[in-house]
Design a protein around this motif. Sequence first.
Motif, short mmCIF file in Angstrom:
data_model
loop_
_atom_site.label_atom_id
_atom_site.label_comp_id
_atom_site.label_asym_id
_atom_site.label_seq_id
_atom_site.Cartn_x
_atom_site.Cartn_y
_atom_site.Cartn_z
N TRP A 24 2.02 6.22 6.60
CA TRP A 24 1.38 7.35 7.26
C TRP A 24 -0.08 7.11 7.63
N CYS A 25 -0.66 6.01 7.21
CA CYS A 25 -2.10 5.79 7.42
C CYS A 25 -2.42 5.58 8.91
N CYS B 196 0.85 -1.18 0.00
CA CYS B 196 0.00 0.00 0.00
C CYS B 196 0.89 1.24 0.00
N ASP C 299 0.34 4.11 1.00
CA ASP C 299 0.09 4.96 2.16
C ASP C 299 0.38 4.28 3.49
#
Length: 124
Positions: A36-37, A31, A33
């Motif tokens: 930072w998700c 993924c 992101d």
Amino acid sequence: MKRELGIARCGLACCLCSENISCKGCDSGECPDKDWCENRKCSISKKIGHCYECNAKCRKGLLSKIKPYAFTEFVRRYGEDCLLDCLERNENRGIVYHREGINGDYDDFDDVETLIEFIRTGAR
């Protein structure tokens, strides 16, 4: 629809995402992101697979946006399979998840309950 990708931890529909064609979902390690998700980090820390499994009705991270929040609430009420069935039916009827960038037909709502009804029925 790539049903096998299912629903992201935050409620977004990985199965319909056209933003990153190589992504294999939240838990794949691919993924874009993942670092930072906030929703991914939180659900992993709670040892749950999705925000909809949590009893807290928080709006942090991507849950601050109506689409992932409504999808999460939909799954709490009706289950993930029902959401996937509705999204697939809606896609087959011409409802678009990503029309321009990451915005599509599910982004034209200001009210969570109205969006949940749209997901369920495919009608405005």
